[in-house]
Design a protein around this motif. Structure first.
Motif, mmCIF file in Angstrom:
data_model
loop_
_atom_site.group_PDB
_atom_site.id
_atom_site.type_symbol
_atom_site.label_atom_id
_atom_site.label_comp_id
_atom_site.label_asym_id
_atom_site.label_seq_id
_atom_site.Cartn_x
_atom_site.Cartn_y
_atom_site.Cartn_z
ATOM 1 N N VAL A 67 0.863 -1.179 0.000
ATOM 2 C CA VAL A 67 0.000 0.000 0.000
ATOM 3 C C VAL A 67 0.901 1.231 0.000
ATOM 4 N N ILE A 68 0.711 2.101 -1.000
ATOM 5 C CA ILE A 68 1.551 3.294 -1.149
ATOM 6 C C ILE A 68 0.717 4.534 -0.873
ATOM 7 N N SER A 69 1.206 5.404 -0.004
ATOM 8 C CA SER A 69 0.487 6.630 0.336
ATOM 9 C C SER A 69 0.640 7.663 -0.770
ATOM 10 N N LYS A 70 -0.085 8.761 -0.653
ATOM 11 C CA LYS A 70 -0.007 9.829 -1.652
ATOM 12 C C LYS A 70 1.377 10.465 -1.696
ATOM 13 N N ASN A 71 2.143 10.340 -0.600
ATOM 14 C CA ASN A 71 3.482 10.926 -0.530
ATOM 15 C C ASN A 71 4.585 9.947 -0.934
ATOM 16 N N GLY A 72 4.220 8.696 -1.196
ATOM 17 C CA GLY A 72 5.210 7.706 -1.589
ATOM 18 C C GLY A 72 5.653 6.781 -0.471
ATOM 19 N N ASP A 73 5.181 7.023 0.754
ATOM 20 C CA ASP A 73 5.460 6.077 1.832
ATOM 21 C C ASP A 73 4.702 4.782 1.542
ATOM 22 N N TYR A 74 5.262 3.663 1.983
ATOM 23 C CA TYR A 74 4.552 2.412 1.715
ATOM 24 C C TYR A 74 4.760 1.384 2.821
ATOM 25 N N ILE A 75 3.820 0.468 2.873
ATOM 26 C CA ILE A 75 3.903 -0.720 3.716
ATOM 27 C C ILE A 75 3.710 -1.920 2.800
ATOM 28 N N SER A 76 4.677 -2.821 2.783
ATOM 29 C CA SER A 76 4.534 -4.045 2.001
ATOM 30 C C SER A 76 4.530 -5.239 2.947
ATOM 31 N N TYR A 77 3.827 -6.273 2.540
ATOM 32 C CA TYR A 77 3.732 -7.495 3.348
ATOM 33 C C TYR A 77 3.970 -8.678 2.435
ATOM 34 N N PHE A 78 4.887 -9.552 2.850
ATOM 35 C CA PHE A 78 5.328 -10.649 1.989
ATOM 36 C C PHE A 78 4.663 -11.972 2.369
ATOM 37 N N GLY A 79 4.178 -12.667 1.374
ATOM 38 C CA GLY A 79 3.585 -13.978 1.603
ATOM 39 C C GLY A 79 2.098 -13.886 1.932
ATOM 40 N N GLU A 80 1.526 -15.027 2.220
ATOM 41 C CA GLU A 80 0.091 -15.124 2.471
ATOM 42 C C GLU A 80 -0.347 -14.140 3.547
ATOM 43 N N PHE A 81 -1.484 -13.479 3.337
ATOM 44 C CA PHE A 81 -1.926 -12.429 4.248
ATOM 45 C C PHE A 81 -3.430 -12.526 4.501
ATOM 46 N N SER A 82 -3.857 -11.871 5.564
ATOM 47 C CA SER A 82 -5.283 -11.801 5.878
ATOM 48 C C SER A 82 -5.841 -10.459 5.408
ATOM 49 N N LYS A 83 -7.152 -10.354 5.334
ATOM 50 C CA LYS A 83 -7.795 -9.094 4.928
ATOM 51 C C LYS A 83 -7.453 -7.973 5.904
ATOM 52 N N ASP A 84 -7.400 -8.313 7.191
ATOM 53 C CA ASP A 84 -7.117 -7.307 8.214
ATOM 54 C C ASP A 84 -5.785 -6.602 7.976
ATOM 55 N N TYR A 85 -4.779 -7.357 7.523
ATOM 56 C CA TYR A 85 -3.458 -6.766 7.274
ATOM 57 C C TYR A 85 -3.546 -5.687 6.194
ATOM 58 N N VAL A 86 -4.312 -5.979 5.138
ATOM 59 C CA VAL A 86 -4.468 -5.012 4.051
ATOM 60 C C VAL A 86 -5.245 -3.794 4.534
ATOM 61 N N TRP A 87 -6.301 -4.038 5.274
ATOM 62 C CA TRP A 87 -7.110 -2.934 5.791
ATOM 63 C C TRP A 87 -6.302 -2.026 6.705
ATOM 64 N N ASN A 88 -5.517 -2.627 7.602
ATOM 65 C CA ASN A 88 -4.712 -1.835 8.538
ATOM 66 C C ASN A 88 -3.666 -0.993 7.800
ATOM 67 N N ALA A 89 -3.020 -1.600 6.808
ATOM 68 C CA ALA A 89 -2.019 -0.868 6.031
ATOM 69 C C ALA A 89 -2.666 0.265 5.242
ATOM 70 N N THR A 90 -3.833 0.000 4.680
ATOM 71 C CA THR A 90 -4.550 1.026 3.925
ATOM 72 C C THR A 90 -4.942 2.183 4.832
ATOM 73 N N HIS A 91 -5.385 1.856 6.029
ATOM 74 C CA HIS A 91 -5.761 2.900 6.991
ATOM 75 C C HIS A 91 -4.564 3.787 7.338
ATOM 76 N N LYS A 92 -3.417 3.183 7.579
ATOM 77 C CA LYS A 92 -2.208 3.940 7.925
ATOM 78 C C LYS A 92 -1.745 4.817 6.767
ATOM 79 N N MET A 93 -1.788 4.270 5.556
ATOM 80 C CA MET A 93 -1.308 5.014 4.397
ATOM 81 C C MET A 93 -2.331 6.032 3.888
ATOM 82 N N ASN A 94 -3.505 6.042 4.459
ATOM 83 C CA ASN A 94 -4.552 6.985 4.061
ATOM 84 C C ASN A 94 -4.602 8.185 4.990
ATOM 85 N N GLN A 95 -3.762 8.227 5.975
ATOM 86 C CA GLN A 95 -3.793 9.327 6.950
ATOM 87 C C GLN A 95 -2.989 10.521 6.467
#
Length: 210
Positions: free
Chosen positions: A182-210
């Motif tokens: 997930v990449i923020s509007k400023n270029g910051d990002y959180i990446s997660y490697f390997g199998e993941f849950s929906k919660d991980y994506v949601w949490n990363a999206t929330h952080k990068m949307n602030q």
């Protein structure tokens, strides 16, 4: 006679030494996430926690542990956005984060199991609904190798990684199953490697949307 015995002894010692050297050279070596060599048992013990993944090391007989989450920053978010827009034929909001689900190609992790199509569709519908509620966007599905993607037919619209850009920026190795970033509007990002849950994506999206 003595000379022959000495020569045979010398050749035997040399043969054993060469064999031992070759064995050590081909022995699999194990490293932690800081590239420090550890024992095989310690390696397997850490890997069993599922907090880290194992990836190829610097040599063919090296195995290394890596953290499953990485936080970083890309230098040119507008350029990445332009590349993705060209590849997907869709306009992206420069003020919103970009969520990418990345498929590295068929492997043992993503080619096993017998999840029904309806269950798979339900999972991704929930994933997208959660992302939409957080940031009013949809994820982009990018693949490196299309083998194995037929099971998503009619469910997801996958796009070829343009020029290997996503792999180069975020996914240095073939991580099992699939990964996301997930990449923020400023270029910051959180990446997660390997199998993941929906919660991980949601949490990363929330952080990068602030």
């Amino acid at each position: 006679m003595l000379k022959k015995k000495l020569l045979l002894s010398f050749l035997l010692v040399l043969l054993v030494a060469c064999s031992s050297s070759k064995g050590n050279k081909n022995r699999t070596k194990y490293f932690d996430e800081n590239n420090i060599e550890i024992s095989k048992s310690k390696f397997n013990q850490i890997r069993a926690t599922n907090l880290l993944l194992d990836i190829p090391g610097d040599s063919i007989n090296h195995k290394k542990l890596t953290l499953r989450e990485k936080i970083g920053r890309i230098s040119d978010r507008p350029l990445l956005q332009s590349i993705l827009e060209e590849q997907t034929k869709q306009k992206l909001d420069s003020l919103k984060p970009i969520v990418i689900i990345y498929y590295p190609g068929k492997d043992r992790c993503n080619s096993t199991g017998s999840v029904e199509v309806i269950s798979r569709k339900f999972w991704y519908d929930m994933l997208e609904d959660g992302i939409n509620q957080i940031a009013q966007i949809k994820p982009i599905y990018i693949y490196k190798d299309a083998e194995g993607l037929s099971k998503y037919e009619g469910i997801l619209n996958w796009h070829k990684d343009p020029g290997g850009t996503i792999e180069r920026l975020f996914f240095q190795y073939h991580y099992p199953c699939s990964s996301f970033v997930v990449i923020s509007k400023n270029g910051d990002y959180i990446s997660y490697f390997g199998e993941f849950s929906k919660d991980y994506v949601w949490n990363a999206t929330h952080k990068m949307n602030q």
